[in-house]
Scaffold this motif. Structure first.
Motif, PDB file in Angstrom:
ATOM      1  N   LEU A 105       0.864  -1.200   0.000  1.00  0.00           N
ATOM      2  CA  LEU A 105       0.000   0.000   0.000  1.00  0.00           C
ATOM      3  C   LEU A 105       0.886   1.231   0.000  1.00  0.00           C
ATOM      4  N   HIS A 106       0.782   2.061  -1.072  1.00  0.00           N
ATOM      5  CA  HIS A 106       1.484   3.336  -1.175  1.00  0.00           C
ATOM      6  C   HIS A 106       0.499   4.456  -0.805  1.00  0.00           C
ATOM      7  N   VAL A 107       0.886   5.319   0.134  1.00  0.00           N
ATOM      8  CA  VAL A 107      -0.054   6.324   0.680  1.00  0.00           C
ATOM      9  C   VAL A 107       0.580   7.708   0.643  1.00  0.00           C
ATOM     10  N   ALA A 108      -0.227   8.686   0.249  1.00  0.00           N
ATOM     11  CA  ALA A 108       0.154  10.102   0.352  1.00  0.00           C
ATOM     12  C   ALA A 108      -1.070  10.886   0.838  1.00  0.00           C
ATOM     13  N   THR A 109      -0.829  11.922   1.624  1.00  0.00           N
ATOM     14  CA  THR A 109      -1.956  12.704   2.161  1.00  0.00           C
ATOM     15  C   THR A 109      -1.750  14.180   1.903  1.00  0.00           C
ATOM     16  N   GLY A 149       0.886  15.826   4.666  1.00  0.00           N
ATOM     17  CA  GLY A 149       1.174  16.820   3.640  1.00  0.00           C
ATOM     18  C   GLY A 149       0.215  17.987   3.709  1.00  0.00           C
ATOM     19  N   LEU A 150       0.540  19.057   2.977  1.00  0.00           N
ATOM     20  CA  LEU A 150      -0.270  20.273   2.974  1.00  0.00           C
ATOM     21  C   LEU A 150      -1.536  20.046   2.160  1.00  0.00           C
ATOM     22  N   MET A 151      -2.652  20.663   2.603  1.00  0.00           N
ATOM     23  CA  MET A 151      -3.925  20.481   1.918  1.00  0.00           C
ATOM     24  C   MET A 151      -3.903  21.087   0.515  1.00  0.00           C
ATOM     25  N   ILE A 152      -4.810  20.632  -0.329  1.00  0.00           N
ATOM     26  CA  ILE A 152      -4.921  21.074  -1.713  1.00  0.00           C
ATOM     27  C   ILE A 152      -5.440  22.514  -1.774  1.00  0.00           C
ATOM     28  N   GLY A 153      -4.831  23.298  -2.699  1.00  0.00           N
ATOM     29  CA  GLY A 153      -5.308  24.653  -2.953  1.00  0.00           C
ATOM     30  C   GLY A 153      -4.587  25.711  -2.176  1.00  0.00           C
ATOM     31  N   VAL A 154      -3.513  25.359  -1.444  1.00  0.00           N
ATOM     32  CA  VAL A 154      -2.802  26.353  -0.640  1.00  0.00           C
ATOM     33  C   VAL A 154      -1.481  26.748  -1.301  1.00  0.00           C
ATOM     34  N   ASP A 155      -0.628  25.752  -1.633  1.00  0.00           N
ATOM     35  CA  ASP A 155       0.698  26.049  -2.176  1.00  0.00           C
ATOM     36  C   ASP A 155       1.110  24.884  -3.072  1.00  0.00           C
ATOM     37  N   ALA A 156       1.096  25.110  -4.392  1.00  0.00           N
ATOM     38  CA  ALA A 156       1.412  24.028  -5.338  1.00  0.00           C
ATOM     39  C   ALA A 156       2.900  23.697  -5.365  1.00  0.00           C
ATOM     40  N   GLY A 157       3.725  24.487  -4.711  1.00  0.00           N
ATOM     41  CA  GLY A 157       5.159  24.226  -4.735  1.00  0.00           C
ATOM     42  C   GLY A 157       5.642  23.371  -3.583  1.00  0.00           C
ATOM     43  N   ARG A 158       4.760  22.834  -2.755  1.00  0.00           N
ATOM     44  CA  ARG A 158       5.154  22.002  -1.610  1.00  0.00           C
ATOM     45  C   ARG A 158       4.875  20.549  -1.936  1.00  0.00           C
ATOM     46  N   PRO A 159       5.905  19.736  -2.315  1.00  0.00           N
ATOM     47  CA  PRO A 159       5.668  18.333  -2.692  1.00  0.00           C
ATOM     48  C   PRO A 159       5.241  17.492  -1.503  1.00  0.00           C
ATOM     49  N   ARG A 160       4.556  16.390  -1.797  1.00  0.00           N
ATOM     50  CA  ARG A 160       4.037  15.495  -0.760  1.00  0.00           C
ATOM     51  C   ARG A 160       4.750  14.159  -0.873  1.00  0.00           C
ATOM     52  N   ALA A 161       5.068  13.591   0.262  1.00  0.00           N
ATOM     53  CA  ALA A 161       5.812  12.334   0.294  1.00  0.00           C
ATOM     54  C   ALA A 161       4.869  11.154   0.180  1.00  0.00           C
ATOM     55  N   THR A 162       5.453  10.023  -0.233  1.00  0.00           N
ATOM     56  CA  THR A 162       4.712   8.770  -0.325  1.00  0.00           C
ATOM     57  C   THR A 162       5.337   7.774   0.643  1.00  0.00           C
ATOM     58  N   VAL A 163       4.479   7.094   1.416  1.00  0.00           N
ATOM     59  CA  VAL A 163       4.938   6.078   2.359  1.00  0.00           C
ATOM     60  C   VAL A 163       4.290   4.763   1.965  1.00  0.00           C
ATOM     61  N   SER A 164       5.047   3.646   2.087  1.00  0.00           N
ATOM     62  CA  SER A 164       4.543   2.333   1.659  1.00  0.00           C
ATOM     63  C   SER A 164       4.431   1.388   2.850  1.00  0.00           C
ATOM     64  N   TYR A 165       3.379   0.521   2.826  1.00  0.00           N
ATOM     65  CA  TYR A 165       3.137  -0.461   3.872  1.00  0.00           C
ATOM     66  C   TYR A 165       2.858  -1.803   3.204  1.00  0.00           C
TER      67      TYR A 165
END
Length: 750
Positions: free
Chosen positions: A638-642, A665-681
């Motif tokens: 399971l690959h997850v990003a929030t 991660g940062l919510m959608i619509g605030v700052d498109a330049g902040r990448p979100r990480a992916t974690v796997s289980y």
């Protein structure tokens, strides 16, 4: 005022036995009364026992003094209350000492200059103030029971009853005591005025004696006050019945009461409108008492009369003021009740958007305050009765239930008040209803019978009209009294408010239908994917429509992975739902093209699109991809990003739970330049992934951590499952008071 049938035998507590007046006193009384009467009217006959019996119980204190002996030989009941049970005959000074009579300075009334002594000497006494001080009585027992608070002012007046020439030399004098209002706290001028008023009252007490043994019960004696008050001299009244004082306006009911009392030979007191000789009217309070001789035969009637015109006028003014005050108070109370009714009705009618509940509330609001029973119908777009409700002051009535069944699905009967109300939009009031007048109002005899059994004398029919449409009809019925103008006004106003509430509910239902259709189009039916079992639940917090900004999704990706999405757009209305639809479409596009190994890059691309296209959407999202592990059947990675969303919950095959709280991660619509990480289980077969929006863990008065803890405990309590439905249902059941939209999706990986 009233007399008594006989003088009472009284006992002296100090002597221990009844008093015995001297033979001379008794005889002298009889002879002098008879002689005085004959002197005034030689043709009259007065029994020898008349006067003591006549004066026995008049409401003013009366004494008879034997001028020959200077002794008090008779005291009526009111006089006994002044002096106590003193044995008679007794000297005037002794009687005054027993009563506690003093002058205004507090000196005992004794000696030749005392008022009683002067009357005993045969001198008339126009009026003089004295003070009654029971605490100054020479009777220790009487004095011990009183203090200065019991002192009273009295006005004493008296006159001799002169015997005719040739009769007994010794005569009797009549003494009358009248109370004067306490003036101890008034000034000297006020005291004098009160005493002058007392003198007027004293001179206005009239005594009369009539003889019922003669035809028409004529008067045989009147005192001088009678002449002063009425203007009729002695020789014009003796020998006539006292009815000559009456006039056409004299109350016949009072006269009948007087006649009945005299026929029944009992004391009677009435107030009559009488007329003086000059024709002027005055209010006369008349008390008449029968007098019986030793053999029990009726021999006389005594009358005590007083001009009470000022009191009657004052009483009439007071009664008018009281009636006006009562009327005003009743009007105010009625207005208050109506205001409370309107307030209660407005509150109940605004508390729901369900039309059926609105009609039930309206029916019950009107009973019993406005009507004995009520019947209200709601009309559909074709003018037919779609809903009906009723209420009765006596509780549930089967007639109303049957009447409801008769009208459902039909338009109001032509010619009925309901049909007229729909056509004209005007309230109508029908009074004095009979079965014959009611018959044209009903389609069937059963309807007429039901309403007749319920009882109806007057009926008020009010159209429920709002925004130019008649949405229903309210009927109010009473079986006894009519509707007042105020009732009609209140009921009509209540009908207007109810109509507006019903129309709001109608508009809400229309909006709800649109919203439900929109929601169904935006929230997908979960696809069937091999190796996966999924269920989803959604509830909106919106009071206006069952839609909101929360969403879920399950996507079969081209590379064989399964994408799970959960999101929450800011807002709880149709606008939020529309934005949710846009966001979900964009997410699907990004997911389909972005691959399954890096959900974080999918959310980043989604964020760039939302901001770049100027959608103005703020949202939290969790995006996860479940990928089958090659070479390990039943195992999943399971690959997850929030993007600011609550973490997923992993329900293990053994029933334990783990919160997947990384990454954040940062919510959608605030700052498109902040990448979100992916974690796997790595998840074994039989694992269930539960995703939810924050409305599920928000509780009034508690923080999110407490709500999240309760959710994890509830899911763990479910134990091992082979299907996600028990887990999702358990999660949804935790919500007791929705503060936000709620979405929940459970995916079991096999």
């Amino acid at each position: 005022m009233a007399g008594s049938p006989a003088a009472r035998d009284v006992s002296d507590p100090r002597a221990g036995g009844p008093s015995q007046p001297s033979a001379m006193s008794a005889n002298a009384q009889a002879e002098v009364v008879a002689a005085a009467t004959v002197a005034a009217d030689p043709g009259s006959q007065v029994p020898s026992s008349a006067l003591p019996a006549i004066l026995g119980d008049v409401p003013v204190a009366v004494l008879l003094i034997d001028r020959g002996t200077g002794e008090v030989t008779f005291a009526n009941g009111a006089a006994l209350d002044l002096a106590g049970k003193i044995a008679l005959p007794v000297g005037t000074d002794a009687w005054g000492a027993a009563a506690g009579l003093t002058d205004l300075d507090g000196h005992p009334l004794a000696g030749t200059e005392a008022p009683l002594s002067r009357v005993a000497d045969g001198n008339p006494l126009a009026g003089e103030p004295v003070r009654l001080a029971p605490r100054r009585s020479d009777d220790p027992d009487r004095a011990a029971g009183h203090d200065s608070a019991d002192d009273r002012l009295l006005w004493v007046t008296g006159f001799p009853m002169t015997a005719a020439e040739g009769q007994v030399d010794a005569g009797l004098s009549l003494v009358v005591f009248l109370p004067v209002a306490d003036v101890s706290s008034d000034g000297a001028d006020a005291v004098l005025q009160r005493l002058r008023d007392g003198a007027v009252v004293a001179t206005d007490i009239c005594f009369t004696i009539s003889d019922p043994r003669q035809d028409d019960d004529p008067l045989v004696w009147v005192n001088p006050a009678f002449t002063r008050v009425t203007g009729y001299p002695f020789d014009e009244v003796v020998g006539r019945n006292c009815r000559f004082l009456q006039g056409p306006a004299t109350d016949q009911a009072a006269l009948q009461e007087l006649r009945e009392g005299m026929v029944q030979r009992r004391p009677v007191t009435v107030t009559l409108l009488n007329h003086r000789k000059d024709g002027t009217a005055f209010w006369n309070q008349l008390s008449v008492s029968p007098v019986f001789d030793g053999r029990g035969e009726l021999v006389s009637f005594v009358g005590v009369q007083s001009d009470v015109s000022q009191r009657v006028v004052a009483d009439a003014e007071r009664d008018r003021a009281f009636r006006a005050e009562t009327t005003a108070r009743e009007a105010a109370e009625q207005a208050q009740r109506r205001l409370l009714l309107m307030a209660e009705g407005t509150g109940l009618l605004s508390a729901t958007l369900d039309t059926a509940e609105l009609l039930r509330s309206l029916a019950h609001i009107c009973v019993p305050e406005l009507a004995e029973w009520s019947f209200v119908v709601g009309l559909d777009d074709h003018g037919q009765v779609a809903q009906a409700a009723a209420a009765h002051s006596g509780g549930s009535r089967s007639e109303l239930d049957v009447l409801t069944e008769l009208v459902l699905g039909r338009a109001p009967h032509a010619g009925s008040p309901a049909a007229t109300a729909v056509a004209d939009g005007v309230a109508t009031l029908h009074r004095d209803l009979t079965p014959e007048r009611l018959a044209p109002f009903f389609r069937t005899a059963d309807g007429l019978r039901l309403v007749t059994d319920l009882g109806i004398r007057s009926m008020l029919t009010i159209p429920l009209t709002a925004r130019g449409r008649t949405l229903g009809v309210l009927t109010l019925a009473r079986s006894e009294d009519d509707f007042a103008d105020g009732d009609v006004e209140v009921a009509t106003d209540l009908g207007r408010r109810a109509a507006m509430a019903v129309d709001n509910a109608r508009l809400y239902q229309q909006e709800l239908s649109v919203a439900v259709a929109l929601q169904r189009s935006l929230l997908p039916a979960l696809p069937e994917i091999a190796g996966v079992t999924a269920v989803a639940h959604y509830e909106s917090a919106s009071a206006a429509a069952a839609v909101g900004g929360d969403f879920y999704d399950l996507i079969a990706l081209p590379d064989g992975a399964v994408a799970i999405a959960i999101g929450d757009v800011a807002g709880h209305d149709i606008d939020a739902a529309a934005q949710m639809g846009q966001l979900r479409g964009l997410l699907r596009a990004c997911a389909y093209e972005g691959g399954s190994a890096d959900p974080g890059s999918v959310l980043d691309r989604l964020d760039r699109l939302v901001i770049g296209l100027g959608l103005g959407t703020l949202a939290t999202v969790t995006y996860a991809c479940a990928v089958p592990v090659v070479g390990e059947p039943g195992s999943w990675r399971l690959h997850v990003a929030t993007a600011g969303h609550p973490p997923l919950v992993w329900h293990r095959p053994d029933g334990t739970v783990v919160q997947l709280d990384e990454p954040r991660g940062l919510m959608i619509g605030v700052d498109a330049g902040r990448p979100r990480a992916t974690v796997s289980y790595d998840l074994p077969a039989g694992s269930t992934v539960v995703a939810y929006t924050d409305g599920l863990v928000e509780h009034r008065g508690a923080d999110l951590d407490a709500g999240t803890g309760a959710l994890l405990a509830a899911l763990a309590a479910v134990g091992p499952v082979a299907h996600p439905e028990p887990l999702c249902r358990t999660a949804m059941d935790l919500v007791d008071n929705r503060l936000d939209d709620i979405a929940c999706i459970g995916v079991t990986l096999h």
